[in-house]
Write a protein that holds these residues in place. Structure first.
Motif, mmCIF file in Angstrom:
data_model
loop_
_atom_site.group_PDB
_atom_site.id
_atom_site.type_symbol
_atom_site.label_atom_id
_atom_site.label_comp_id
_atom_site.label_asym_id
_atom_site.label_seq_id
_atom_site.Cartn_x
_atom_site.Cartn_y
_atom_site.Cartn_z
ATOM 1 N N ASN A 58 0.873 -1.253 0.017
ATOM 2 C CA ASN A 58 0.014 0.066 -0.034
ATOM 3 C C ASN A 58 0.888 1.153 -0.087
ATOM 4 N N ARG A 59 1.945 1.296 0.679
ATOM 5 C CA ARG A 59 2.752 2.493 0.764
ATOM 6 C C ARG A 59 3.512 2.641 -0.512
ATOM 7 N N GLU A 60 3.901 1.677 -1.476
ATOM 8 C CA GLU A 60 4.427 1.808 -2.889
ATOM 9 C C GLU A 60 3.934 0.679 -3.865
ATOM 10 N N PRO A 61 2.724 1.199 -4.271
ATOM 11 C CA PRO A 61 2.000 0.641 -5.240
ATOM 12 C C PRO A 61 3.100 0.100 -6.363
ATOM 13 N N PRO A 62 2.843 -1.059 -7.043
ATOM 14 C CA PRO A 62 3.575 -1.611 -8.283
ATOM 15 C C PRO A 62 3.348 -0.548 -9.284
ATOM 16 N N VAL A 63 4.211 -0.369 -10.537
ATOM 17 C CA VAL A 63 4.174 0.471 -11.478
ATOM 18 C C VAL A 63 3.867 -0.132 -12.691
ATOM 19 N N LEU A 64 3.224 0.163 -13.950
ATOM 20 C CA LEU A 64 3.115 -0.354 -14.830
ATOM 21 C C LEU A 64 4.142 0.203 -16.040
ATOM 22 N N ALA A 65 5.298 -0.833 -16.316
ATOM 23 C CA ALA A 65 6.283 -0.058 -17.356
ATOM 24 C C ALA A 65 5.711 -0.107 -18.927
ATOM 25 N N VAL A 66 5.760 0.963 -19.525
ATOM 26 C CA VAL A 66 5.334 0.998 -20.843
ATOM 27 C C VAL A 66 6.385 0.950 -21.858
ATOM 28 N N ALA A 67 6.805 -0.076 -22.565
ATOM 29 C CA ALA A 67 7.939 -0.096 -23.599
ATOM 30 C C ALA A 67 7.452 -0.140 -25.062
ATOM 31 N N MET A 68 6.794 1.085 -25.375
ATOM 32 C CA MET A 68 6.317 1.061 -26.731
ATOM 33 C C MET A 68 7.133 2.159 -27.536
ATOM 34 N N SER A 69 6.777 2.459 -28.662
ATOM 35 C CA SER A 69 7.526 3.515 -29.233
ATOM 36 C C SER A 69 7.000 4.977 -28.580
ATOM 37 N N PRO A 70 8.058 6.019 -28.875
ATOM 38 C CA PRO A 70 7.523 7.229 -28.192
ATOM 39 C C PRO A 70 6.104 7.570 -28.219
ATOM 40 N N ALA A 71 5.601 7.769 -29.466
ATOM 41 C CA ALA A 71 4.522 8.095 -29.917
ATOM 42 C C ALA A 71 3.296 7.264 -29.372
ATOM 43 N N ASP A 72 3.506 5.969 -29.149
ATOM 44 C CA ASP A 72 2.563 4.967 -28.620
ATOM 45 C C ASP A 72 2.494 5.350 -27.208
ATOM 46 N N SER A 73 3.728 5.479 -26.401
ATOM 47 C CA SER A 73 3.990 5.571 -25.200
ATOM 48 C C SER A 73 3.143 6.763 -24.492
ATOM 49 N N THR A 74 3.317 7.695 -25.458
ATOM 50 C CA THR A 74 3.024 9.608 -25.127
ATOM 51 C C THR A 74 1.325 9.131 -25.081
ATOM 52 N N ALA A 75 0.741 8.410 -26.302
ATOM 53 C CA ALA A 75 -0.587 8.381 -26.135
ATOM 54 C C ALA A 75 -1.392 7.459 -25.177
ATOM 55 N N ILE A 76 -0.391 6.392 -24.525
ATOM 56 C CA ILE A 76 -1.009 5.753 -23.442
ATOM 57 C C ILE A 76 -0.803 6.352 -22.142
ATOM 58 N N ILE A 77 0.034 7.061 -21.984
ATOM 59 C CA ILE A 77 -0.036 7.893 -20.525
ATOM 60 C C ILE A 77 -0.981 9.152 -20.703
ATOM 61 N N ALA A 78 -1.386 9.595 -21.711
ATOM 62 C CA ALA A 78 -2.389 10.835 -21.816
ATOM 63 C C ALA A 78 -3.667 10.004 -21.649
ATOM 64 N N ALA A 79 -3.844 8.829 -22.211
ATOM 65 C CA ALA A 79 -5.044 8.184 -22.006
ATOM 66 C C ALA A 79 -5.314 7.654 -20.580
ATOM 67 N N ARG A 80 -4.336 7.428 -19.904
ATOM 68 C CA ARG A 80 -4.383 7.128 -18.663
ATOM 69 C C ARG A 80 -4.553 8.242 -17.621
ATOM 70 N N GLU A 81 -4.213 9.217 -18.098
ATOM 71 C CA GLU A 81 -4.481 10.635 -17.191
ATOM 72 C C GLU A 81 -5.944 10.873 -17.194
ATOM 73 N N ARG A 82 -6.607 10.821 -18.712
ATOM 74 C CA ARG A 82 -7.895 11.174 -18.927
ATOM 75 C C ARG A 82 -8.747 10.187 -18.150
ATOM 76 N N LEU A 83 -8.417 8.869 -17.781
ATOM 77 C CA LEU A 83 -9.190 8.086 -17.193
ATOM 78 C C LEU A 83 -9.141 7.829 -15.508
ATOM 79 N N ALA A 84 -8.022 8.459 -15.122
ATOM 80 C CA ALA A 84 -7.564 8.429 -13.819
ATOM 81 C C ALA A 84 -8.815 8.899 -12.823
ATOM 82 N N HIS A 85 -9.464 9.760 -13.243
ATOM 83 C CA HIS A 85 -10.315 10.286 -12.166
ATOM 84 C C HIS A 85 -11.908 9.697 -12.104
ATOM 85 N N VAL A 86 -11.815 8.607 -13.276
ATOM 86 C CA VAL A 86 -12.961 7.822 -13.366
ATOM 87 C C VAL A 86 -12.972 6.264 -12.620
#
Length: 401
Positions: A58-86
């Motif tokens: 609980n103190r240090e939750p695990p992290v998902l590493a994204v090993a995609m192309s720079p464009a795909d990684s940016t898109a995945i991170i942006a999508a995650r930020e949009r959905l994080a509040h839901v």
């Protein structure tokens, strides 16, 4: 007795005292009932290990590493930020697309629970079977959000592995917490025997007879190491019963995460640090026993030492999840908490040289505590009789002149 005293050195005299105490305790009926006590404490230590592992996650939750192309990684991170509040989604960290997922997961310093590769249209999730099964739907939701259409979720290909850095790290924290708690409970349970035995022999005047026959340092050391031997006998009995219980439990012990130094070395270090912790707190308790004339006084004087041990335990437990911090270094340097902090480090770090330095440091403090306690014990015991009033002493001195 004086001739025997001249023939025995410190080690020989201490051995004679230790052998006497060991025989008297091991062959007593009370010792058999004493062996039944730690069953409850064993259950408490197992619960504390489970709680410590959950707290670390609980103190240090695990992290998902994204090993995609720079464009795909940016898109995945942006999508995650949009959905994080839901919806609750795992934290994401961008890594080199050329990285090997197995290498990332097995990195001890990382906290990666899984690695996402491929493309948003065809994602692949690599990690432990339990972790990727729990993250599969979340990854599909994020990948579908990249394309802007939630009607068709992509099929997430799962690549299970045996372990990951996050699960290994949290598991080792749980192993460290469990071992630390077990060490504390055993030390507190067994160290009290030293003090009670000393007070009983003081009340019966046996200790004064021993002090007249052998050096006081030998009496002190003999009693301390005798109780250590008795404690090791108790550990052997409890360890054997625990191994039998584990054999009949279907191998549940095998589910514990192996410590960083390996189980054989870890068990050996645990026993050594138990001996050091026992000698350190035992010498403190012996000093308290020398100062206490009755059992009632022992209870009063031992309270500060017990509270100190609780503080030491909390300090070592707090430093378990923050290796290398000033708090952990303070726990290692302070002699009473050093054995607990080093047991925790053995579970999480593979280096062995710090243990050699720590054991030498602890041995030095054992000798200092024993020496100080023996000197205080000598003054208290040899002057335990009633003293004459000051006026009477002056009259005796004048008559002698």
């Amino acid at each position: 007795m004086q001739s025997g005293h001249s023939r025995l050195n410190l080690a020989q005299a201490a051995f004679v005292i230790a052998r006497r105490d060991v025989r008297a305790i091991l062959f007593s009926k009370a010792f058999l009932f004493f062996l039944l006590g730690p069953i409850f404490f064993g259950l408490v230590s197992l619960g504390a290990a489970s709680l410590g592992q959950r707290t670390a996650e609980n103190r240090e939750p695990p992290v998902l590493a994204v090993a995609m192309s720079p464009a795909d990684s940016t898109a995945i991170i942006a999508a995650r930020e949009r959905l994080a509040h839901v919806i609750d989604l795992p934290r994401i960290q961008r890594v080199d697309p050329a990285s090997n997922p197995a290498t990332l997961l097995n990195a001890g310093a990382s906290n990666f629970g899984a690695v996402l590769t491929g493309t948003p249209a065809a994602p692949e999730l690599t990690g432990t079977a339990e972790r990727i099964a729990s993250w599969r739907g979340q990854v599909a939701l994020v990948a579908a959000s990249v394309s802007g259409s939630d009607a068709a979720y992509p099929q997430v290909v799962l690549q299970p592995t045996v372990t990951s850095g996050a699960s290994q790290k949290s598991g080792r924290v749980g192993t460290a917490t469990g071992a630390l708690t077990l060490l504390f409970l055993l030390t507190m349970l067994l160290a009290g025997m030293v003090m009670s035995n000393l007070v009983e022999e003081k009340a019966n005047k046996i200790i004064e007879i021993l002090a007249a026959a052998v050096p006081m340092d030998a009496v002190f050391l003999g009693k301390l190491f005798a109780m250590l031997v008795v404690s090791l006998v108790g550990l052997t009995v409890w360890g054997t019963l625990g191994a039998i219980a584990a054999a009949f439990s279907g191998g549940s012990i095998g589910s514990l995460v192996a410590p960083a130094v390996g189980w054989p070395v870890f068990v050996a270090l645990f026993l050594i640090y138990f001996a050091m912790a026992y000698l350190l707190i035992g010498s403190v308790f012996l000093t308290i026993g020398a100062m206490a004339p009755t059992v009632r006084d022992v209870q009063t004087l031992s309270m500060p030492a017990t509270m100190l041990q609780l503080g030491v335990f909390f300090l070592a437990t707090y430093s378990t999840s923050d290796l290398g911090s000033p708090v952990e270094l303070a726990a290692i340097v302070f002699p009473l908490s050093s054995p607990y902090a080093m047991v925790s480090r053995a579970a999480q770090e593979p280096d062995l040289w710090p243990h050699a330095a720590a054991l030498a440091w602890q041995a030095l403090w054992v000798m200092l505590f024993v020496r100080f306690g023996a000197q205080l014990f000598r003054r208290r015991v040899m002057k335990s009789g009633p003293q004459a009033p000051k006026g009477r002493r002056w009259r005796k001195a004048a008559a002698a002149r």
